[in-house]
Design an enzyme around this catalytic site. Structure first.
Site, PDB file in Angstrom:
ATOM      1  N   GLY A 111       0.787  -1.231   0.000  1.00 33.06           N
ATOM      2  CA  GLY A 111       0.000   0.000   0.000  1.00 33.06           C
ATOM      3  C   GLY A 111       0.810   1.267   0.000  1.00 33.06           C
ATOM      4  O   GLY A 111       0.785   2.029  -0.950  1.00 33.06           O
ATOM      5  N   SER A 112       1.563   1.504   1.076  1.00 30.59           N
ATOM      6  CA  SER A 112       2.278   2.766   1.190  1.00 30.59           C
ATOM      7  C   SER A 112       3.666   2.666   0.574  1.00 30.59           C
ATOM      8  O   SER A 112       4.253   1.588   0.483  1.00 30.59           O
ATOM      9  CB  SER A 112       2.404   3.170   2.664  1.00 30.59           C
ATOM     10  N   HIS A 148      11.270  -4.172   7.733  1.00 29.25           N
ATOM     11  CA  HIS A 148      12.008  -3.531   8.819  1.00 29.25           C
ATOM     12  C   HIS A 148      13.428  -4.049   8.934  1.00 29.25           C
ATOM     13  O   HIS A 148      14.115  -3.780   9.906  1.00 29.25           O
ATOM     14  CB  HIS A 148      11.271  -3.696  10.156  1.00 29.25           C
ATOM     15  N   CYS A 158      -1.036  -8.796   9.320  1.00 30.24           N
ATOM     16  CA  CYS A 158       0.307  -9.064   9.812  1.00 30.24           C
ATOM     17  C   CYS A 158       0.263  -9.189  11.316  1.00 30.24           C
ATOM     18  O   CYS A 158      -0.721  -8.824  11.963  1.00 30.24           O
ATOM     19  CB  CYS A 158       1.291  -7.981   9.383  1.00 30.24           C
TER      20      CYS A 158
END
Length: 767
Positions: free
Chosen positions: A422-423, A684, A633
């Protein structure tokens, strides 16, 4: 009379909320924050002030460090866990994957999951509990240190070897806890609070036996012990909790007020800490209602054996309502943040002490009555629409196989289609423009033009990378929940109402104070604009009703299910408008479905029924050839797979890179019928995974999911990444998919770690 006010884990929320939003707290700043927060509690009239509740990252990780339970990949522990090891466990390094991260019970706070092996040993490797106690004492505060309990810590960890029950390691863990307690007693601690929230869950026989053994040993270590339960009722564990040879017990009477009579009857000579102020929500307490059970308890046990507290740590609420200068007066009068909850605790205690609190009680009663009578919280049209939903509204026109054929014909995607969640990177330039617009320094037209340039640039980058299904990047969005709440009726927003999600990541949950509706389309304009820039299919991006509910402060004057059933029609209208605007694929994110699951299995069916129904209501108005995606998630799916399947999304994307696709096994075992996008890049991680590693993960995925139903995508949204690493990783992701299309698909077994990856942190931070 020991009733001036005990605050359960008060320093925890005060310290971490102030530090967490990116205040760049250095090692000198930490003592200043702790000193300020201990003083704040003392000034509020709290005389049971906690210590060891200030964390650089996470309370469970602190316990892992205390016990020296550092996985070997982060290096040997030589006497004391170093800061480098501590943060490597939380965030990972280029050489070693971070430890897993998941939700703390049914909250949106994340903890770092301990890892266990059969030959594991434990030794005291962090004296933080003692150091913080001595630090507070030097400032004149006799605190009550707080520890995460051994049964909770073990129960929340993960065995890295088949057949290992972490509770079996209890005999090796207890000596370290006992050593800490002895050191605290030597330092002058009279009481120690040990948090055991696992007591409000379904316990195994091994856990039950563990509690009896653990506290028989720890109760002899020195200080008086108060075992704290919260987030629910003790229920069938009540007799166990009361039988523990400890001096005190804390109970949550906000979530479970009905347990008080049994507690009073079986308390023996224990001190009871009554959690009467809601530590999980922001609404002002009804002090008259809270006072009644407190008076009942004092009458039964005497004032010296009763303490008043919030239900749980105030970590889960914002810091100080007085800082919210832009909220209207009526709404503000209904609210209570951490600092105000201290005052509520103190007022109840003063009332029980016989002090004159008539003015405070009268003001509270007026605010509570005013909220109940306010016309702004009720919308008859919303209630009527929610009540009119029928079973037909929850179903797509056709079953998945027919939809899959229609979507394949319309979308024309290749095998192993590539997409993102999405982002895209929210660069410093994007954040600065958003801040300038909010401050009035950037005009609406100029800001809109800026966002359109960012969106166009994002689409061109995706096209150049070769992604098959695009997204518009979400540069106009501040947060995946707040953005939608700002456009829905019944929501309000704070300016500084940050709460910690994990590490230094904070979210600013909206306040749902009234009936919810959608006055106008929320995302259609941006999706239409983005689709006009490319011939490739563009996903419309929405947050689902359950996640909006879970990641907001929800009104407490009606059942949560009722509020969710109001949000779902609003999202349904947006889905229908996106389809009418020509959007061929719509993603409705629901990462909080698992988070909202009740802590007791007996309560699961009711929750899952309304949660799944709300998702289906949102997703069902479209034609067969419009593809519905969802993303999840930080979820353990093993025990709720029927509900996940019942959502009937055409495509589900999940984070799996950290577990080396192990999480995907349950989808194969269940024979999940629809399409799946298992994440192949942990967003991450500080590393860009090479093509070969992604191919290996996808080959493992193909061993449990038919290849024709596999998508290729990252674990989560890319908001927190930089463009250089994003493009490098996505270039490899596309190359991995193309390699599979050429036949590099020999299945590999799932479970044995092959990659050095870390997890995402989807808690509103990425989207």
């Amino acid at each position: 009379m020991n009733l001036r006010g005990q605050r359960q884990e008060a320093g925890d929320v005060v310290g971490r909320v102030l530090a967490a939003p990116g205040a760049q707290v250095d090692r000198l700043g930490q003592p200043r924050l702790r000193a300020a927060h201990w003083a704040l509690q003392a000034e509020a009239g709290i005389d049971r002030i906690p210590s060891n509740d200030f964390s650089l990252y996470d309370q469970v990780l602190d316990t892992t460090a205390m016990l020296g339970a550092v996985p070997p990949r982060f290096g040997a522990v030589e006497g004391r866990v170093t800061l480098a090891q501590y943060f490597a466990m939380a965030r990972g390094t280029a050489e070693a994957p971070a430890m897993e991260m998941t939700k703390w019970f049914d909250t949106n706070y994340h903890y770092i999951v301990p890892e266990f092996t059969r030959d594991q040993s434990f030794a005291l490797a962090s004296r933080k509990p003692v150091e913080h106690f001595l630090e507070a004492r030097a400032l004149g505060h006799q605190t009550r240190p707080v520890l995460v309990g051994p049964l909770t810590w073990l129960s929340l960890g993960k065995a890295k070897e088949p057949g290992l029950d972490p509770v079996a390691l209890l005999p090796r863990v207890l000596p370290v806890y006992a050593q800490v307690l002895r050191e605290l007693a030597k330092a002058g601690a009279h009481w120690v609070q040990i948090d055991e929230p696992v007591l409000v869950t379904d316990l195994s026989p091994a856990q039950r036996a563990g509690f009896a053994a653990a506290y028989a040993e720890l109760a002899q270590a020195g200080p008086k012990l108060l075992v704290a339960s919260y987030f629910g009722a003790l229920d069938d564990n009540l007799d166990l909790a009361l039988s523990l040879p400890v001096a005190g017990l804390h109970v949550d009477l906000v979530r479970a007020p009905g347990q008080l009579p049994q507690l009073l009857a079986g308390a023996g000579d224990k001190l009871l800490s009554l959690g009467l102020i809601d530590g999980r929500n922001v609404w002002r307490a009804d002090l008259a209602a809270a006072l009644a059970p407190a008076q009942q308890a004092v009458a039964a046990l005497g004032p010296e054996r009763i303490q008043i507290a919030p239900s749980c740590s105030l970590l889960h609420v914002p810091m100080d309502l007085d800082a919210e200068t832009e909220l209207d007066g009526e709404l503000k009068s209904w609210l209570s943040f951490a600092v105000q909850k201290l005052a509520e605790v103190a007022t109840l205690s003063r009332a029980l002490n016989g002090q004159d609190v008539a003015i405070e009680l009268a003001a509270n009663a007026r605010a509570v009555a005013g909220r109940a009578a306010s016309a702004r919280i009720h919308d008859p049209a919303v209630k009527t629409r929610a009540a009119a939903v029928t079973p037909a509204d929850l179903r797509r026109a056709s079953d998945y196989p027919a939809r899959q054929r229609a979507q394949a014909a319309r979308l024309g995607l290749p095998a192993f289609p590539t997409t993102t969640i999405g982002s895209f990177p929210q660069t410093a330039e994007v954040r600065r423009a958003r801040a300038d617009h909010r401050k009035g320094l950037l005009a609406d037209g100029a800001y809109d033009a800026f966002l359109k340039r960012q969106t166009q640039d994002c689409i061109r980058r995706q096209e150049a990378l070769g992604l098959d299904m695009l997204v518009h990047g979400e540069f106009e969005r501040n947060d995946m929940v707040e953005y939608f709440g700002e456009q829905l009726s019944g929501f309000a927003f704070t300016r500084l109402g940050w709460v910690q999600s994990y590490g230094s990541r904070c979210v600013k949950p909206p306040l749902i104070f009234g009936d919810v509706s959608r006055p106008r389309p929320m995302t259609v304009g941006w999706s239409r604009f983005a689709q006009s820039l490319t011939d490739r299919p563009m996903k419309g991006m929405l947050t689902g009703p359950v996640t909006i509910l879970q990641w907001s402060f929800v009104r407490d004057d009606q059942p949560r299910a009722q509020t969710c059933r109001q949000i779902a029609p609003a999202i349904r209208d947006e889905v229908a408008d996106l389809e009418a605007a020509g959007i061929k694929a719509i993603q409705i994110d629901e990462p909080a479905i698992r988070e909202g699951l009740p802590l007791r299995r007996a309560d699961w069916d009711g929750y899952l029924q309304w949660a799944v129904d709300c998702f289906r209501l949102s997703a069902s108005p479209v034609r067969d050839d419009t593809q519905i995606h969802t993303h999840m998630c930080y979820s353990e799916f093993n025990d709720i797979m029927p509900a996940i399947a019942a959502m009937d999304a055409d495509v589900i994307s999940i984070e799996t890179s950290r577990s080396d696709m192990e999480l995907l096994t349950v989808f194969g075992d269940f024979a999940y019928p629809n399409e799946i996008g298992p994440g192949v890049w942990d967003i991450h991680s500080p590393r860009v995974p090479p093509v070969a590693d992604m191919v290996t993960l996808l080959r493992k995925a193909a061993s449990v999911i038919p290849a024709e139903r596999l998508w290729v995508n990252p674990d989560c949204g890319l908001k927190t990444r930089g463009w250089a690493e994003t493009e490098a990783a996505l270039r490899n992701l596309v190359a991995a998919a193309r390699a599979l299309r050429k036949g590099d698909l020999k299945p590999l077994p799932v479970g044995k770690r092959a990659l050095e990856t870390t997890d995402c942190g989807c808690a509103g931070a990425h989207r």
